[in-house]
Design a protein around this motif. Sequence first.
Motif, PDB file in Angstrom:
ATOM      1  N   UNK A  29       0.842  -1.209   0.000  1.00 51.64           N
ATOM      2  CA  UNK A  29       0.000   0.000   0.000  1.00 51.64           C
ATOM      3  C   UNK A  29       0.871   1.250   0.000  1.00 51.64           C
ATOM      4  N   UNK A  30       1.920   1.229   0.797  1.00 43.78           N
ATOM      5  CA  UNK A  30       2.817   2.382   0.885  1.00 43.78           C
ATOM      6  C   UNK A  30       3.430   2.709  -0.480  1.00 43.78           C
ATOM      7  N   UNK A  31       3.877   1.673  -1.191  1.00 46.55           N
ATOM      8  CA  UNK A  31       4.506   1.878  -2.497  1.00 46.55           C
ATOM      9  C   UNK A  31       3.497   1.913  -3.641  1.00 46.55           C
ATOM     10  N   UNK A  32       2.233   1.611  -3.353  1.00 45.58           N
ATOM     11  CA  UNK A  32       1.172   1.572  -4.349  1.00 45.58           C
ATOM     12  C   UNK A  32       1.477   0.547  -5.452  1.00 45.58           C
ATOM     13  N   UNK A  33       1.872  -0.648  -5.010  1.00 51.77           N
ATOM     14  CA  UNK A  33       2.147  -1.761  -5.915  1.00 51.77           C
ATOM     15  C   UNK A  33       1.538  -3.018  -5.319  1.00 51.77           C
ATOM     16  N   UNK A  34       1.605  -4.112  -6.056  1.00 45.04           N
ATOM     17  CA  UNK A  34       1.075  -5.378  -5.546  1.00 45.04           C
ATOM     18  C   UNK A  34       2.030  -5.987  -4.524  1.00 45.04           C
ATOM     19  N   UNK A  35       1.502  -6.889  -3.723  1.00 48.72           N
ATOM     20  CA  UNK A  35       2.331  -7.598  -2.750  1.00 48.72           C
ATOM     21  C   UNK A  35       3.386  -8.437  -3.469  1.00 48.72           C
ATOM     22  N   UNK A  36       3.025  -8.985  -4.618  1.00 48.52           N
ATOM     23  CA  UNK A  36       3.974  -9.782  -5.396  1.00 48.52           C
ATOM     24  C   UNK A  36       5.165  -8.932  -5.837  1.00 48.52           C
ATOM     25  N   UNK A  37       4.912  -7.685  -6.228  1.00 48.70           N
ATOM     26  CA  UNK A  37       6.013  -6.798  -6.645  1.00 48.70           C
ATOM     27  C   UNK A  37       6.913  -6.452  -5.473  1.00 48.70           C
ATOM     28  N   UNK A  38       6.328  -6.281  -4.280  1.00 42.00           N
ATOM     29  CA  UNK A  38       7.143  -6.011  -3.088  1.00 42.00           C
ATOM     30  C   UNK A  38       8.053  -7.205  -2.815  1.00 42.00           C
ATOM     31  N   UNK A  39       7.482  -8.403  -2.823  1.00 41.59           N
ATOM     32  CA  UNK A  39       8.278  -9.605  -2.558  1.00 41.59           C
ATOM     33  C   UNK A  39       9.363  -9.799  -3.608  1.00 41.59           C
ATOM     34  N   UNK A  40       9.040  -9.555  -4.869  1.00 43.15           N
ATOM     35  CA  UNK A  40      10.023  -9.704  -5.940  1.00 43.15           C
ATOM     36  C   UNK A  40      11.146  -8.683  -5.788  1.00 43.15           C
ATOM     37  N   UNK A  41      10.797  -7.465  -5.418  1.00 42.98           N
ATOM     38  CA  UNK A  41      11.808  -6.419  -5.238  1.00 42.98           C
ATOM     39  C   UNK A  41      12.729  -6.755  -4.070  1.00 42.98           C
ATOM     40  N   UNK A  42      12.161  -7.255  -2.977  1.00 36.71           N
ATOM     41  CA  UNK A  42      12.976  -7.638  -1.823  1.00 36.71           C
ATOM     42  C   UNK A  42      13.913  -8.782  -2.208  1.00 36.71           C
ATOM     43  N   UNK A  43      13.415  -9.726  -2.984  1.00 36.44           N
ATOM     44  CA  UNK A  43      14.252 -10.839  -3.425  1.00 36.44           C
ATOM     45  C   UNK A  43      15.401 -10.347  -4.296  1.00 36.44           C
ATOM     46  N   UNK A  44      15.155  -9.288  -5.044  1.00 36.13           N
ATOM     47  CA  UNK A  44      16.165  -8.793  -5.975  1.00 36.13           C
ATOM     48  C   UNK A  44      17.189  -7.856  -5.329  1.00 36.13           C
ATOM     49  N   UNK A  45      16.715  -6.929  -4.473  1.00 33.21           N
ATOM     50  CA  UNK A  45      17.635  -5.909  -3.937  1.00 33.21           C
ATOM     51  C   UNK A  45      17.837  -5.983  -2.432  1.00 33.21           C
ATOM     52  N   UNK A  46      17.138  -6.881  -1.750  1.00 38.39           N
ATOM     53  CA  UNK A  46      17.272  -6.988  -0.305  1.00 38.39           C
ATOM     54  C   UNK A  46      16.143  -6.283   0.418  1.00 38.39           C
ATOM     55  N   UNK A  47      16.116  -6.391   1.748  1.00 38.64           N
ATOM     56  CA  UNK A  47      14.972  -5.914   2.521  1.00 38.64           C
ATOM     57  C   UNK A  47      14.977  -4.437   2.904  1.00 38.64           C
ATOM     58  N   UNK A  48      16.027  -3.695   2.588  1.00 39.49           N
ATOM     59  CA  UNK A  48      16.075  -2.284   2.968  1.00 39.49           C
ATOM     60  C   UNK A  48      15.029  -1.495   2.175  1.00 39.49           C
ATOM     61  N   UNK A  49      14.121  -0.838   2.892  1.00 40.80           N
ATOM     62  CA  UNK A  49      12.992  -0.151   2.260  1.00 40.80           C
ATOM     63  C   UNK A  49      13.437   0.886   1.237  1.00 40.80           C
ATOM     64  N   UNK A  50      14.507   1.605   1.524  1.00 38.76           N
ATOM     65  CA  UNK A  50      14.987   2.636   0.593  1.00 38.76           C
ATOM     66  C   UNK A  50      15.391   2.009  -0.740  1.00 38.76           C
ATOM     67  N   UNK A  51      16.083   0.874  -0.688  1.00 36.53           N
ATOM     68  CA  UNK A  51      16.517   0.212  -1.925  1.00 36.53           C
ATOM     69  C   UNK A  51      15.326  -0.364  -2.682  1.00 36.53           C
ATOM     70  N   UNK A  52      14.358  -0.905  -1.951  1.00 33.16           N
ATOM     71  CA  UNK A  52      13.150  -1.442  -2.595  1.00 33.16           C
ATOM     72  C   UNK A  52      12.404  -0.313  -3.294  1.00 33.16           C
ATOM     73  N   UNK A  53      12.273   0.825  -2.627  1.00 34.63           N
ATOM     74  CA  UNK A  53      11.593   1.983  -3.225  1.00 34.63           C
ATOM     75  C   UNK A  53      12.287   2.389  -4.527  1.00 34.63           C
ATOM     76  N   UNK A  54      13.603   2.501  -4.489  1.00 39.44           N
ATOM     77  CA  UNK A  54      14.361   2.891  -5.682  1.00 39.44           C
ATOM     78  C   UNK A  54      14.187   1.868  -6.804  1.00 39.44           C
TER      79      UNK A  54
END
Length: 66
Positions: A29-54
């Motif tokens: 909700x914060x990033x206005x994306x799907x939960x799947x995109x959040x999980x995929x982004x974390x898998x790709x760049x790690x769990x740091x919120x700033x990096x996921x946002x970028x």
Amino acid sequence: MTHPQTKPDDAKTEHIDVTYDYAVCAWARHFNVSQARVKAAVAEVGPEARRVREHLQRSSERPSSH
């Protein structure tokens, strides 16, 4: 007055814990994306919120087909 050892940018780094569905939902909700995109982004760049946002911002920038 601040102490010399204390820097203003020493703020706590936020991390996204994908093991908790409610956390993934909140970040989605914060990033206005799907939960799947959040999980995929974390898998790709790690769990740091700033990096996921970028990462999400970069991946949403698509070149024009014109």
